[in-house]
Design an enzyme around this catalytic site. Structure first.
Site, mmCIF file in Angstrom:
data_model
loop_
_atom_site.group_PDB
_atom_site.id
_atom_site.type_symbol
_atom_site.label_atom_id
_atom_site.label_comp_id
_atom_site.label_asym_id
_atom_site.label_seq_id
_atom_site.Cartn_x
_atom_site.Cartn_y
_atom_site.Cartn_z
ATOM 1 N N ARG A 151 -4.844 -7.747 -17.850
ATOM 2 C CA ARG A 151 -4.012 -9.118 -17.000
ATOM 3 C C ARG A 151 -5.147 -9.814 -16.082
ATOM 4 O O ARG A 151 -5.039 -11.221 -16.865
ATOM 5 C CB ARG A 151 -4.197 -7.551 -15.618
ATOM 6 N N ASP A 152 -6.341 -9.703 -15.857
ATOM 7 C CA ASP A 152 -7.385 -10.761 -15.619
ATOM 8 C C ASP A 152 -7.873 -11.131 -17.084
ATOM 9 O O ASP A 152 -8.173 -12.097 -16.818
ATOM 10 C CB ASP A 152 -8.918 -10.197 -15.475
ATOM 11 N N CYS A 208 -10.052 -16.974 -14.341
ATOM 12 C CA CYS A 208 -8.985 -17.192 -13.261
ATOM 13 C C CYS A 208 -8.514 -18.543 -13.170
ATOM 14 O O CYS A 208 -9.711 -19.642 -12.488
ATOM 15 C CB CYS A 208 -9.469 -16.525 -11.711
HETATM 16 P P1 HMG Z 1 4.345 -19.861 -3.017
HETATM 17 O O1 HMG Z 1 4.723 -21.365 -3.689
HETATM 18 O O2 HMG Z 1 3.447 -20.653 -1.322
HETATM 19 O O3 HMG Z 1 5.779 -18.899 -2.068
HETATM 20 O O4 HMG Z 1 3.273 -19.116 -3.432
HETATM 21 P P2 HMG Z 1 6.945 -18.999 -2.363
HETATM 22 O O5 HMG Z 1 7.769 -17.974 -1.183
HETATM 23 O O6 HMG Z 1 7.143 -20.416 -1.735
HETATM 24 O O7 HMG Z 1 7.549 -19.009 -3.877
HETATM 25 C C1 HMG Z 1 7.317 -19.952 -4.759
HETATM 26 C C2 HMG Z 1 8.123 -19.617 -5.951
HETATM 27 O O8 HMG Z 1 7.466 -18.340 -6.904
HETATM 28 C C3 HMG Z 1 9.081 -19.495 -5.286
HETATM 29 O O9 HMG Z 1 10.718 -19.531 -6.230
HETATM 30 C C4 HMG Z 1 9.819 -17.477 -5.401
HETATM 31 O O10 HMG Z 1 10.956 -17.287 -5.237
HETATM 32 C C5 HMG Z 1 8.526 -17.531 -6.328
HETATM 33 P P3 HMG Z 1 10.932 -20.748 -6.951
HETATM 34 O O11 HMG Z 1 12.150 -20.439 -5.728
HETATM 35 O O12 HMG Z 1 10.461 -21.683 -6.451
HETATM 36 O O13 HMG Z 1 11.888 -20.580 -8.389
HETATM 37 N N1 HMG Z 1 8.007 -16.223 -6.380
HETATM 38 C C6 HMG Z 1 7.750 -14.780 -6.787
HETATM 39 N N2 HMG Z 1 8.054 -14.834 -8.302
HETATM 40 C C7 HMG Z 1 7.973 -13.476 -8.731
HETATM 41 N N3 HMG Z 1 6.959 -12.864 -7.758
HETATM 42 C C8 HMG Z 1 6.851 -13.181 -7.220
HETATM 43 C C9 HMG Z 1 7.363 -14.478 -6.388
HETATM 44 N N4 HMG Z 1 6.867 -14.741 -4.765
HETATM 45 C C10 HMG Z 1 7.379 -16.191 -4.954
HETATM 46 N N5 HMG Z 1 5.870 -11.837 -5.924
HETATM 47 C C11 HMG Z 1 2.193 -17.182 -4.745
HETATM 48 C C12 HMG Z 1 2.692 -17.605 -3.100
HETATM 49 C C13 HMG Z 1 1.880 -15.826 -3.721
HETATM 50 C C14 HMG Z 1 3.505 -16.351 -5.254
HETATM 51 C C15 HMG Z 1 1.382 -17.700 -5.243
HETATM 52 O O14 HMG Z 1 0.146 -18.582 -4.932
HETATM 53 C C16 HMG Z 1 1.274 -16.909 -6.530
HETATM 54 O O15 HMG Z 1 2.143 -15.917 -6.713
HETATM 55 N N6 HMG Z 1 -0.170 -17.075 -6.367
HETATM 56 C C17 HMG Z 1 -0.228 -16.026 -7.311
HETATM 57 C C18 HMG Z 1 -1.339 -16.609 -7.681
HETATM 58 C C19 HMG Z 1 -2.447 -15.580 -9.192
HETATM 59 O O16 HMG Z 1 -2.308 -14.477 -9.459
HETATM 60 N N7 HMG Z 1 -4.145 -15.754 -9.576
HETATM 61 C C20 HMG Z 1 -4.930 -14.722 -10.146
HETATM 62 C C21 HMG Z 1 -4.641 -13.015 -9.893
HETATM 63 S S1 HMG Z 1 -6.731 -13.070 -9.124
HETATM 64 C C22 HMG Z 1 -7.482 -13.094 -9.498
HETATM 65 O O17 HMG Z 1 -7.876 -13.441 -10.430
HETATM 66 C C23 HMG Z 1 -8.465 -12.709 -8.145
HETATM 67 C C24 HMG Z 1 -9.372 -10.844 -8.895
HETATM 68 O O18 HMG Z 1 -10.014 -11.275 -10.337
HETATM 69 C C25 HMG Z 1 -10.494 -11.029 -8.427
HETATM 70 C C26 HMG Z 1 -11.729 -12.074 -9.022
HETATM 71 O O19 HMG Z 1 -11.901 -12.325 -9.570
HETATM 72 O O20 HMG Z 1 -12.044 -12.327 -7.710
HETATM 73 C C27 HMG Z 1 -8.748 -10.121 -8.577
HETATM 74 MG MG MG Z 2 -11.177 -11.427 -11.946
#
Ligand code: HMG
Ligand code: MG
Length: 301
Positions: free
Chosen positions: A13-14, A238
């Site tokens: 994943r990450d 990320c």
């Molecule tokens: P948004 O644009 O504000 O939300 O994104 P939205 O509700 O307007 O949705 C945008 C589009 O995404 C829409 O599609 C939704 O249907 C779709 P459109 O109508 O434009 O075709 N959508 C989805 N599709 C699939 N699955 C879903 C989903 N939700 C909405 N669940 C949102 C908000 C949270 C969805 C977006 O910002 C997002 O997905 N962010 C994820 C970012 C991410 O994954 N980052 C990496 C993980 S975190 C990390 O790595 C840190 C960690 O490792 C710890 C560390 O190291 O610190 C954990």
């Molecule tokens: Mg991370």
């Protein structure tokens, strides 16, 4: 009595979410299956997030349904909202992880939401998960620094971790997203956070950008933390954290802990074989110093 440490393998994943080249789901499935043969008991298997935001995680449902699920292994997936939760539950996920940050700017960049808004999104997720007996882990990003805001106050980390814990997350993983943490910084941060969430419910998630991840794990061990996230071969980063490098390599963590008499349950030799395989598949050298050193040693025998 042997001290036991639980490792959460986040390579699939990450480790892969930031990868520029398209990786076929079959490779991710193969990676997860190979990892589950190494004695790891928790292997993150994907993220049900927007494919527009993280294209590399788009086929997480295909990956999840394609893996051979072992009864002894847990396969958590990330979910940012109800839509992600429902998709994860539909494929039979038994554990999900919600994620937020101790930095407002990072929260906006990563999820297009303030910290409060991320809680609005996943409060119903946690309720639905509990109803369905799905366990929930919580992530807090930027616990030791933010790529946009710089230093982060330990009080802010404690506040967010405490909210996740109060909502029902069984464990809070504290993410040093851009790997700027140091031994001293971890100690100071954990002194504060453990006054809000017990060390037994915390995990350390250290990216190794500045080469401090193993030292940070030692600091966290001193504070009573016994769960660490790591990534085979040190894969990772990320997409919304500029400059973030991979997670600490699982092989290096296993080597350090096992040689200190702490049991991880992981077969280091088998893990190094997987590390070499995924690195070769991605066309690069393993980032694990242990895997590289062992390969060099073999070559000179
Ligand atoms: P948004 O644009 O504000 O939300 O994104 P939205 O509700 O307007 O949705 C945008 C589009 O995404 C829409 O599609 C939704 O249907 C779709 P459109 O109508 O434009 O075709 N959508 C989805 N599709 C699939 N699955 C879903 C989903 N939700 C909405 N669940 C949102 C908000 C949270 C969805 C977006 O910002 C997002 O997905 N962010 C994820 C970012 C991410 O994954 N980052 C990496 C993980 S975190 C990390 O790595 C840190 C960690 O490792 C710890 C560390 O190291 O610190 C954990
Ligand atoms: Mg991370």
């Amino acid at each position: 009595m042997t001290d036991t440490v639980r490792l959460v393998e986040v390579g699939a994943r990450d480790g892969l979410q930031n990868e520029k080249q398209t990786i076929d789901p079959s490779i991710k499935i193969d990676l997860i299956n190979r990892l589950s043969g190494c004695g790891l008991s928790i292997i993150e298997a994907g993220a049900f997030v927007s494919p527009k935001w993280v294209p590399q995680m788009a086929a997480s449902d295909t990956v999840f349904t394609g893996i051979e699920r072992r009864a002894s292994v847990s396969y958590p997936v990330l979910v940012p909202n109800m839509r992600g939760f429902e998709a994860a539950a539909a494929v039979g996920a038994e554990e999900v992880a919600v994620f937020t940050a101790a930095s407002e700017t990072f929260s906006q960049k990563n999820t297009n939401a303030s910290i409060d808004e991320t809680f609005d999104r996943f409060a119903p997720v946690i309720r639905a998960a509990m109803d369905q007996r799905i366990t929930v882990r919580g992530y807090v990003s930027c616990v030791l620094g933010c790529p946009f805001e710089g230093d982060i106050d330990a009080d802010a980390v404690a506040r967010v971790a405490g909210r996740l814990f109060d909502l029902g997350c069984y464990e809070i993983s504290l993410g040093d997203t851009i790997g700027v943490g140091t031994f001293g910084g971890v100690r100071t941060m954990l002194d504060r956070v453990t006054r809000t969430v017990p060390a037994a419910n915390l995990a350390g998630h250290f990216h190794d950008t500045y080469g401090q991840a193993l030292a940070n794990i030692l600091a966290a061990l001193d504070s009573g933390v016994r769960v660490f996230d790591s990534s085979v071969s040190g894969l990772g980063g990320c997409p919304y954290a500029p400059g973030a490098s991979g997670n600490v390599a699982t092989e290096d963590v296993v080597y350090m802990l096992e040689n200190a008499g702490m049991a991880t349950g992981v077969d280091l030799g088998a893990l190094m074989t997987v590390s070499r395989w995924i690195s070769e598949t991605l066309g690069r050298e393993p980032q694990s110093r242990v895997t590289r050193a062992c390969a060099a040693h073999e070559a000179h025998r």
